[in-house]
Design an enzyme around this catalytic site. Structure first.
Site, PDB file in Angstrom:
ATOM      1  N   ASP A 180      68.132 -65.955  27.045  1.00 35.43           N
ATOM      2  CA  ASP A 180      67.895 -64.540  27.332  1.00 35.43           C
ATOM      3  C   ASP A 180      66.762 -64.377  28.343  1.00 35.43           C
ATOM      4  OD1 ASP A 180      68.111 -61.798  27.016  1.00 35.43           O
ATOM      5  OD2 ASP A 180      67.806 -61.807  24.853  1.00 35.43           O
TER       6      ASP A 180
ATOM      7  N   ASP B 288      74.023 -54.953  26.283  1.00 31.68           N
ATOM      8  CA  ASP B 288      73.479 -54.654  24.958  1.00 31.68           C
ATOM      9  C   ASP B 288      74.175 -53.443  24.355  1.00 31.68           C
ATOM     10  OD1 ASP B 288      71.763 -56.722  24.688  1.00 31.68           O
ATOM     11  OD2 ASP B 288      69.987 -55.648  25.377  1.00 31.68           O
TER      12      ASP B 288
HETATM   13  C1  DGJ Z   1      68.438 -58.866  24.309  1.00 31.67           C
HETATM   14  C2  DGJ Z   1      69.832 -59.368  24.087  1.00 31.67           C
HETATM   15  O1  DGJ Z   1      70.720 -58.801  24.989  1.00 31.67           O
HETATM   16  C3  DGJ Z   1      70.231 -59.079  22.641  1.00 31.67           C
HETATM   17  O2  DGJ Z   1      71.555 -59.471  22.412  1.00 31.67           O
HETATM   18  C4  DGJ Z   1      69.280 -59.836  21.737  1.00 31.67           C
HETATM   19  O3  DGJ Z   1      69.428 -61.211  21.925  1.00 31.67           O
HETATM   20  C5  DGJ Z   1      67.845 -59.412  22.021  1.00 31.67           C
HETATM   21  N1  DGJ Z   1      67.517 -59.525  23.411  1.00 31.67           N
HETATM   22  C6  DGJ Z   1      66.878 -60.231  21.205  1.00 31.67           C
HETATM   23  O4  DGJ Z   1      65.578 -59.951  21.478  1.00 31.67           O
END
Ligand code: DGJ
Length: 709
Positions: free
Chosen positions: A453, A522
């Site tokens: 991420d 997200d």
């Molecule tokens: C952003 C990601 O897109 C989410 O799926 C998740 O992993 C969060 N970060 C975790 O902090």
């Protein structure tokens, strides 16, 4: 041989398309042709000649050069802008030599250009990939002199469209949690720029374009399209010159960029790909999908397992006992890969602490990750883990020990995003630290999948103790990222990696050399997701598109609805089955009926997976037009099987939905379509109307089977 050289002209032919350029009478390396493949070399036009136009525009301005450098009376967007030690700030590139290099699965053409006065060389490389109607281009600058050269812009390629007017530019735009909106707009005199200045690819624009003559659609019309393989700041500039010549350039963003090339050194751009099709935007996407699956991904043609991800169910609240419970439920549904998201490492109870300290939190995992992983494996699933290596919270052991490791400007506050700062991946010591920690994590634990991420964009992109040109950071950072990720991948070749950047902020062909999957957004609200997935599919195949079934309300998760107002589970599954299926819902809250239904959809998905992940995608009706009715169809490569998904969201009018027509079937073979009587030829199914009786917020999945050749 797909590359023909004749009379200082080069013709690059793929299976169905051709691209050609050569030296014109002024000795400039100039575009000649880009379109369908012609019958003989003599069919291709000669390189274009530019003419003088009064005293204000001389030939270089009017010539569609293959790789224009800023020089003479040339005011178009150049690919190259440099400053020499003697103060000269232009480059007079002249053809030097060419050679063709056959390779395994690809053939490349290398053109050397030299400056008239300065000892430097530009090497243009064109690569043709067997079986794909695409050309890859890079440029390399070699400093043969004794003084440094300052590179201020160096793009990968400039592509020229046939002379004409009325071109239309398609691109993807959006923002966090609302990515991949497709926009089409006319190109007129001037420059249309899409870009990222954010250090990651960004949610705001994607390094992809398509250009048509204004009337192409999914099934027909000439389309010229391309993508840049780069995961940092980038730029695509589509220009219609004051003489109506249309061209599009792609490369590293030159904003705040400079790179000092020392004597004897060379610098190579990222690769830019482009292609042509006469068969509309759908064919352009399918061409990119095939190319990504065949020639880019690390684990090519690997079926992606149905996963569970803990994030939306538990946020940071993870430990052995609760995750084991989720794992048991997930396994009982047929999940194959259990992924623990954020919250597992030292000091990580919220987003204000912990990033940088990549070892299991001793309170949550007193015996490390092994007990949980063993439980997951015993349940018959692989184990996956979330990391965010490029980041550090000021509240972490790492930052307390190395506050100088983050990007920053001297004497300026360090701007935080989500309470975190960015480690300077250009630094060798940062790379070594991360490599050691992550390598140990992968060596000590049976981890099959990593979600990588990156949750903020850059500020203060400084490197105060760097003894080179500080604006190199834009490239050094991404090179460091690729080096780190590449080394980990080499040491742990079995691991499947996912690229995530707060959802779809790092989706590009560069990262797909390391990651097999991308977390698209997200926003997992199923209605919003239909549009986001459609935008994503312009570039990426379904196998790359990780898609979770969650408990978010229809449009987004900012505004959760009261329990019980979610869309039907079938609708949510159908949306996510259009990609690599995952579950992100709180499955321990699901009742027996929901679990049974989930089990059934997961089993069906496993049967359909080869068609969806490896087949051809046809977008039958757009979800982005707001019509409330959309449909996609996947067809297996041998055309024996297909699956149709149709979705109705909210249409206040009770009228019948518009008909659908299938695509991609063998016209001569006979097929059955679930829910419709009888077997008919592919030709018939593709030319007769299918009416889908759907209610609001209803969806359907129809299997299509070939019953005779
Ligand atoms: C952003 C990601 O897109 C989410 O799926 C998740 O992993 C969060 N970060 C975790 O902090």
């Amino acid at each position: 041989m797909p590359i023909t050289a004749q009379d200082q002209t080069w013709i690059l032919e793929t299976d169905h398309t051709a691209y050609s350029f050569g030296l014109n009478a002024f000795g400039l390396l100039t575009h000649a042709y880009w379109g369908p493949r012609l019958l003989t070399p003599e069919d291709y036009p000669p390189p274009v000649m530019g003419m003088n136009w009064a005293s204000f525009n001389n030939p270089p301005h009017l010539t569609p050069e293959e790789y224009p450098a800023y020089h003479e009376m040339k005011f178009i967007e150049p690919c190259l802008k440099v400053t020499f030690a003697n103060g000269a700030r232009d480059a007079a590139l002249r053809f030097q030599s060419a050679h063709i290099k056959p390779g395994d699965g690809q053939t490349s053409l290398h053109i050397s250009l030299r400056d008239r006065a300065q000892p430097f060389e530009v090497l243009l490389c064109y690569t043709l990939y067997d079986g794909h109607d695409l050309i890859g281009r890079t440029a390399t600058l070699v400093n043969h002199g004794t003084e440094p050269i300052l590179i201020e812009r160096m793009w990968s390629a400039q592509w020229h469209l046939p002379v004409g007017e009325g071109y239309r530019f398609s691109h993807l735009t959006g923002r966090w949690s609302d990515e991949f909106h497709l926009r089409r707009e006319p190109l007129q005199q001037g420059v249309k720029v899409i870009e990222s200045r954010r250090l990651h690819t960004s949610h705001h624009h994607s390094p992809w374009f398509a250009i048509d003559r204004g009337s192409a659609d999914e099934d027909q019309g000439e389309v010229w399209f391309g993508a840049l393989a780069w995961s940092g700041s980038w730029k695509i500039a589509a220009e219609v010159t004051d003489f109506a010549s249309t061209r599009v350039s792609a490369g590293l963003n030159d904003w705040d960029f400079a790179y000092r090339l020392m004597p004897g050194e060379s610098f190579t751009t990222p690769e830019a790909y482009a292609g042509y099709t006469p068969d509309g935007f759908g064919a352009a996407s399918r061409g990119l999908h095939d190319f990504i699956r065949d020639a880019v991904l690390p684990h090519r043609h690997t079926a992606h397992r149905v996963l569970f991800n803990s994030w939306e169910a538990t946020l940071f609240d993870v430990d052995v006992a609760s995750q084991s419970l989720y794992a048991e439920t997930a396994a009982s549904l047929g999940v194959e890969l259990f992924v623990m998201d954020d919250g597992w490492f030292h000091g990580r109870d919220h987003d204000r602490a912990g990033l940088g300290d990549w070892w299991p939190d001793a309170r949550k995992f007193p015996q490390g990750l092994t007990p949980l992983i063993e439980r997951v494996n015993a349940l018959g699933m692989d184990f996956g883990l979330w990391i965010e290596p490029e980041m550090v919270n000021p509240d972490s052991d790492l930052y307390r020990a190395h506050p100088d490791w983050v990007l920053h400007f001297p004497d300026r506050p360090r701007t935080e995003g989500r309470n975190q700062l960015i480690l300077n991946l250009g630094r060798a010591d940062v790379q070594t630290y991360l490599l050691d920690r992550l390598d140990a994590l992968l060596r000590e634990n049976n981890i099959a999948f990593i979600k990588w991420d990156m949750n903020r964009a850059v500020t203060e992109p400084g490197w105060p103790d760097y003894d080179g040109e500080p604006r190199e950071i834009w490239v050094r950072y991404v090179e460091g990222l690729y080096r780190l990720w590449g080394t980990l991948r080499q040491r742990h070749p079995r691991v499947i990696w996912q690229s995530c950047s707060g959802g779809g902020g790092r989706a590009d062909l560069g990262i797909l050399r390391y990651a097999d999957q991308i977390w698209v957004s997200d926003n997992t609200g199923p209605v919003a997701r239909l549009g986001i997935q459609e935008g994503f599919s312009q570039v990426f195949p379904a196998s790359v598109m990780e898609a979770w079934v969650t408990d978010m309300e229809p449009h987004s998760w900012f505004n959760p609805q009261p329990a019980g107002e979610y869309l039907p589970l079938s609708f949510r599954f159908h949306v996510s089955m259009c990609g690599a299926l995952g579950i992100g819902a709180n499955i321990t809250h699901w009742g027996e009926a929901e679990r049974d239904e989930a089990r059934r959809w997961i089993a069906i998905y496993k049967e359909l997976r080869p068609i969806i992940q490896e087949g051809d995608l046809y977008r039958l009706r757009s979800a982005q037009t707001g019509s409330g009715f959309s449909a996609v169809q996947y067809v297996s490569k041998d055309k024996a099987e297909s699956v149709l998904f149709a979705f109705r969201t909210l249409i206040p009018d009770p009228a019948n939905l518009p008909p659908l027509r299938l695509r991609g079937l063998d016209p001569q073979a006979r097929y059955t379509v679930e829910g419709f009587d009888g077997a008919r030829s592919g030709l018939a199914w593709m030319n007769t109307d299918l009416l889908m009786p759907l209610l609001n917020f209803d969806s359907t999945l129809r299997r299509i089977r070939r019953v005779s050749e």
